[in-house]
Design a protein around this motif. Structure first.
Motif, PDB file in Angstrom:
ATOM      1  N   TRP A 141       0.904  -1.107  -0.010  1.00 18.07           N
ATOM      2  CA  TRP A 141       0.077  -0.053  -0.145  1.00 18.07           C
ATOM      3  C   TRP A 141       0.929   1.109   0.049  1.00 18.07           C
ATOM      4  N   GLN A 142       1.977   1.221   0.271  1.00 13.45           N
ATOM      5  CA  GLN A 142       2.990   2.452   0.283  1.00 13.45           C
ATOM      6  C   GLN A 142       3.204   2.552  -1.097  1.00 13.45           C
ATOM      7  N   GLN A 143       3.322   1.567  -2.019  1.00 13.22           N
ATOM      8  CA  GLN A 143       3.441   1.627  -3.406  1.00 13.22           C
ATOM      9  C   GLN A 143       2.133   2.154  -4.144  1.00 13.22           C
ATOM     10  N   ASN A 144       0.950   1.587  -3.924  1.00 17.47           N
ATOM     11  CA  ASN A 144      -0.127   1.849  -4.230  1.00 17.47           C
ATOM     12  C   ASN A 144      -1.277   1.395  -3.540  1.00 17.47           C
ATOM     13  N   ARG A 145      -2.238   2.214  -2.868  1.00 13.40           N
ATOM     14  CA  ARG A 145      -3.165   1.842  -1.994  1.00 13.40           C
ATOM     15  C   ARG A 145      -4.482   1.662  -2.622  1.00 13.40           C
ATOM     16  N   SER A 146      -4.465   1.438  -3.991  1.00 16.64           N
ATOM     17  CA  SER A 146      -5.680   0.878  -4.759  1.00 16.64           C
ATOM     18  C   SER A 146      -5.235  -0.527  -5.004  1.00 16.64           C
ATOM     19  N   THR A 147      -4.354  -1.357  -4.526  1.00 12.83           N
ATOM     20  CA  THR A 147      -4.067  -2.507  -4.790  1.00 12.83           C
ATOM     21  C   THR A 147      -4.458  -3.540  -3.853  1.00 12.83           C
ATOM     22  N   ASP A 148      -5.444  -4.411  -4.258  1.00 11.00           N
ATOM     23  CA  ASP A 148      -6.284  -5.145  -3.242  1.00 11.00           C
ATOM     24  C   ASP A 148      -5.358  -6.427  -2.721  1.00 11.00           C
ATOM     25  N   ILE A 149      -5.700  -6.981  -1.467  1.00  8.38           N
ATOM     26  CA  ILE A 149      -4.778  -8.245  -1.052  1.00  8.38           C
ATOM     27  C   ILE A 149      -5.861  -8.867  -0.654  1.00  8.38           C
ATOM     28  N   CYS A 150      -5.463 -10.514  -0.800  1.00  4.52           N
ATOM     29  CA  CYS A 150      -6.206 -11.514  -0.242  1.00  4.52           C
ATOM     30  C   CYS A 150      -5.341 -12.548   0.466  1.00  4.52           C
ATOM     31  N   PHE A 151      -5.574 -12.852   1.848  1.00  5.44           N
ATOM     32  CA  PHE A 151      -4.703 -13.628   2.509  1.00  5.44           C
ATOM     33  C   PHE A 151      -5.441 -15.157   2.193  1.00  5.44           C
ATOM     34  N   VAL A 152      -4.857 -16.124   1.858  1.00  2.54           N
ATOM     35  CA  VAL A 152      -5.179 -17.379   1.804  1.00  2.54           C
ATOM     36  C   VAL A 152      -4.312 -18.548   2.688  1.00  2.54           C
ATOM     37  N   TYR A 153      -5.195 -19.393   3.365  1.00  2.00           N
ATOM     38  CA  TYR A 153      -4.792 -20.205   4.057  1.00  2.00           C
ATOM     39  C   TYR A 153      -4.575 -21.739   3.852  1.00  2.00           C
ATOM     40  N   THR A 154      -3.730 -22.165   3.710  1.00  2.00           N
ATOM     41  CA  THR A 154      -3.274 -23.778   3.278  1.00  2.00           C
ATOM     42  C   THR A 154      -2.950 -24.541   4.729  1.00  2.00           C
ATOM     43  N   PHE A 155      -2.893 -25.648   4.729  1.00  2.00           N
ATOM     44  CA  PHE A 155      -2.837 -26.370   5.982  1.00  2.00           C
ATOM     45  C   PHE A 155      -1.844 -27.689   5.907  1.00  2.00           C
ATOM     46  N   SER A 156      -1.091 -28.036   6.958  1.00  2.00           N
ATOM     47  CA  SER A 156      -0.315 -29.134   6.709  1.00  2.00           C
ATOM     48  C   SER A 156      -0.763 -30.475   8.028  1.00  2.00           C
ATOM     49  N   ARG A 157      -0.135 -31.144   8.074  1.00  2.00           N
ATOM     50  CA  ARG A 157      -0.528 -32.354   8.959  1.00  2.00           C
ATOM     51  C   ARG A 157      -0.503 -31.754  10.415  1.00  2.00           C
ATOM     52  N   PRO A 158       0.661 -31.210  10.919  1.00  2.00           N
ATOM     53  CA  PRO A 158       0.869 -30.708  12.128  1.00  2.00           C
ATOM     54  C   PRO A 158      -0.401 -29.591  12.513  1.00  2.00           C
ATOM     55  N   GLN A 159      -1.111 -29.094  11.672  1.00  2.00           N
ATOM     56  CA  GLN A 159      -2.068 -28.028  11.803  1.00  2.00           C
ATOM     57  C   GLN A 159      -3.430 -28.448  11.847  1.00  2.00           C
ATOM     58  N   LEU A 160      -3.694 -29.774  11.484  1.00  2.00           N
ATOM     59  CA  LEU A 160      -4.804 -30.383  11.406  1.00  2.00           C
ATOM     60  C   LEU A 160      -5.700 -30.387  12.634  1.00  2.00           C
ATOM     61  N   ASP A 161      -5.096 -30.607  13.687  1.00  2.00           N
ATOM     62  CA  ASP A 161      -5.508 -30.863  14.770  1.00  2.00           C
ATOM     63  C   ASP A 161      -6.273 -29.293  15.256  1.00  2.00           C
ATOM     64  N   PHE A 162      -5.682 -28.158  15.133  1.00  2.00           N
ATOM     65  CA  PHE A 162      -6.215 -27.045  15.498  1.00  2.00           C
ATOM     66  C   PHE A 162      -7.528 -26.758  14.752  1.00  2.00           C
ATOM     67  N   TYR A 163      -7.399 -27.135  13.299  1.00  2.00           N
ATOM     68  CA  TYR A 163      -8.867 -26.874  12.681  1.00  2.00           C
ATOM     69  C   TYR A 163      -9.895 -27.650  12.985  1.00  2.00           C
ATOM     70  N   GLN A 164      -9.558 -29.196  13.653  1.00  2.00           N
ATOM     71  CA  GLN A 164     -10.554 -29.964  14.225  1.00  2.00           C
ATOM     72  C   GLN A 164     -11.070 -29.581  15.386  1.00  2.00           C
ATOM     73  N   ARG A 165     -10.317 -28.598  16.263  1.00  2.00           N
ATOM     74  CA  ARG A 165     -10.795 -27.940  17.280  1.00  2.00           C
ATOM     75  C   ARG A 165     -11.429 -26.809  17.392  1.00  2.00           C
ATOM     76  N   GLY A 166     -11.540 -26.332  15.996  1.00  2.00           N
ATOM     77  CA  GLY A 166     -12.209 -25.220  15.772  1.00  2.00           C
ATOM     78  C   GLY A 166     -11.334 -23.998  15.704  1.00  2.00           C
ATOM     79  N   THR A 167     -10.127 -23.935  15.611  1.00  2.00           N
ATOM     80  CA  THR A 167      -9.385 -22.533  15.542  1.00  2.00           C
ATOM     81  C   THR A 167      -8.294 -22.636  14.495  1.00  2.00           C
ATOM     82  N   PHE A 168      -7.935 -21.628  13.988  1.00  2.00           N
ATOM     83  CA  PHE A 168      -6.727 -21.575  12.958  1.00  2.00           C
ATOM     84  C   PHE A 168      -5.798 -21.889  14.083  1.00  2.00           C
TER      85      PHE A 168
END
Length: 412
Positions: A141-168
């Motif tokens: 946004w310092q370069q261009n405050r009209s540029t849009d951003i989207c965060f996208v979340y993937t996962f791996s085996r160590p993170q599976l339990d977090f999602y199954q408990r309802g949290t990121f």
């Protein structure tokens, strides 16, 4: 025994304190926030639209979610002309993403930047993740405050339990804090994939083949198969992009006061022509030409002579290098100001092939620094290092050299 009990209790309460100060965020499939209004406005006007994909190997994968979503944009919005900016490098996190952002993304003036580092940031502290992700946002946004951003979340085996408990997991929870603060939409591609696994309709890890119940997500618990895991990822992004068409209003994004004082908004990657070096550093193309990272690392210099040096003077608090590691890379010595040398291995248990990599030294005192880099005279026991992943040296000649293959300097 009492000493052991004391240590265990100390670890428990330290972990509890961290958990209390860095709460996990409840997981959801998507949060639209301020949307992607500039991106869709350009599409509706039939203009040229540049889409950048900044991430790790999951985003780099050919025929994966990146390819599938970009092809969908082209077919679903034929009135616009889409240009892809591929800026994903396997095995790298959001910290390196912040350092290389200008070189690999912003110089191409994107209209939308997808940011994917939730898996590769696994194991990092929430503070580190927030500092690097905020640095990415603020640089864009310092370069261009009209540029849009989207965060996208993937996962791996160590993170599976977090999602199954309802949290990121910790990484995505930290990213959500930045997304909330700057009103950036986020899409959890992991969410529907985890639901399929939990329902028994998908297996996390196995051999490729079945695309029907139960599907197999991946071979290693991390990198999805194109026909299954990546398909779920891509369908999730497509679904929410359709909804995001109606979200948000045009107007420059607000570049508010920084949430994290030590964020990486001033991180940068210096090209090789910006540094001082001795004469024995010839350009080497053999470790770049034909590689997946060739477009992101156009020039590499190399030496295995312990008397040759690289010298960098800068003002800041962090220093690092971008390099190529593989069978013939070795160890380096890094001298910072008048401190004793730091010995850093540029060879690891994965180094049976050449890949783009990086290392960063943080926590330097604020001010001016002089850094000298030399190849270490110590010869690494590469066979022992490779044994960590049950890899063996079949051709000793490929591994006998101990080079530094330097592609750039990182400074903050």
């Amino acid at each position: 025994m009492r000493k052991l009990l004391f240590v265990l209790c100390s670890v428990f309460f330290a972990t509890l304190t961290i958990a209390q100060t860095e709460p996990l965020v409840n997981s959801v499939e998507a949060t639209y926030r301020a949307g992607l209004p500039h991106f869709f406005d350009k599409i509706q006007k039939g203009q040229s639209v540049k889409v950048a994909y900044l991430g790790g190997s999951i985003t780099r994968a050919d025929h994966g979610w990146r390819t599938k979503t970009f092809q969908w944009l082209q077919s679903n919005y034929p009135q616009a002309q889409f240009v892809e900016i591929m800026a994903a490098i396997g095995g790298t996190g959001s910290d390196f993403g912040a350092y290389r952002l200008q070189n690999h993304v912003l110089q191409h003036t994107p209209d939308l930047v997808f940011v994917e580092f939730a898996v590769n940031d696994n194991g990092k502290s929430a503070q580190d993740v927030k500092e690097s992700m905020e640095g990415i946002v603020r640089q864009i946004w310092q370069q261009n405050r009209s540029t849009d951003i989207c965060f996208v979340y993937t996962f791996s085996r160590p993170q599976l339990d977090f999602y199954q408990r309802g949290t990121f997991p910790v990484s995505a929870s930290a990213m959500e804090v930045i997304a909330d603060y700057y009103q950036i939409p986020s899409i959890s591609m992991a969410f529907p994939a985890v639901n399929l696994i939990t329902e028994g309709k998908m297996v996390l890890q196995g051999q490729a083949g079945s695309t029907t119940d139960p599907m197999v997500f991946s071979a290693d618990g991390v990198h999805p198969f194109p026909e299954t895991g990546h398909k779920v990822y891509a369908e999730t992004v497509k679904k929410h992009l359709i909804h995001l068409q109606l979200v948000g209003k045009k107007g420059k994004h607000a570049l508010k006061k920084a949430l994290m004082p030590n964020n990486l908004e001033k991180a940068s990657l210096l090209a090789l022509d910006k540094i001082e070096k001795s004469s024995g550093w010839p350009r080497v193309d053999s470790v770049v030409v034909g590689k997946a990272y060739a477009s992101l690392l156009t020039s590499v210099i190399a030496s295995d002579d312990t008397s040759e040096y690289i010298k960098v003077r800068f003002k800041g608090t962090s220093f690092g290098i971008v390099d190529v590691i593989g069978p013939s890379s070795g160890q380096i010595r890094v001298y910072i100001d008048n401190e004793p040398p730091r010995y850093i291995n540029r060879f690891d248990e994965y180094a049976t092939y050449y890949r783009m990599n990086y290392t960063i030294i943080n926590g330097l005192k604020e001010g001016n620094h002089e850094v000298t880099i030399k190849v270490s005279p110590e010869k690494l026991d590469k066979a022992l290092i490779l044994q960590k992943r049950n890899n063996k040296i079949n051709n000793p000649k490929l591994y006998e050299k101990q080079f530094l293959y330097l592609g750039g300097i990182l400074v903050k």
